[in-house]
Design a protein around this motif. Sequence first.
Motif: not given
Length: 107
Positions: A15-21
């Motif tokens: 989720x953190x990676x998706x938020x950054x993307x």
Amino acid sequence: MFGDMMGMMNKIKETQEKVEATKERLKTVLIDEESSDGLLKITITATREIKNISIADELLEDKEQLEDYLVLTLNKAISRASEVNEAELGAVAKEGMPDIPGMDMFK
């Protein structure tokens, strides 16, 4: 239980990676706003970075009027950009929330 915890941690990381993307993508989302009569046009990103301001010649003759137009139109553009930003990031964060008992306030 430990496996559940690892799965939850992996989901949080995803989720953190998706938020950054999503944050990066929002830098490229353009929102156009204009005054009610079309004399002032503003383009802003969903991250609230102003990309363009177009001013009709007739507005250049009246400083006070131009200032009023800028304030009103910029505020509308920033408001729309904030709505897009919050909706996009909220959707990604909500999608990635692990199922924790008692924490269903995000659903």
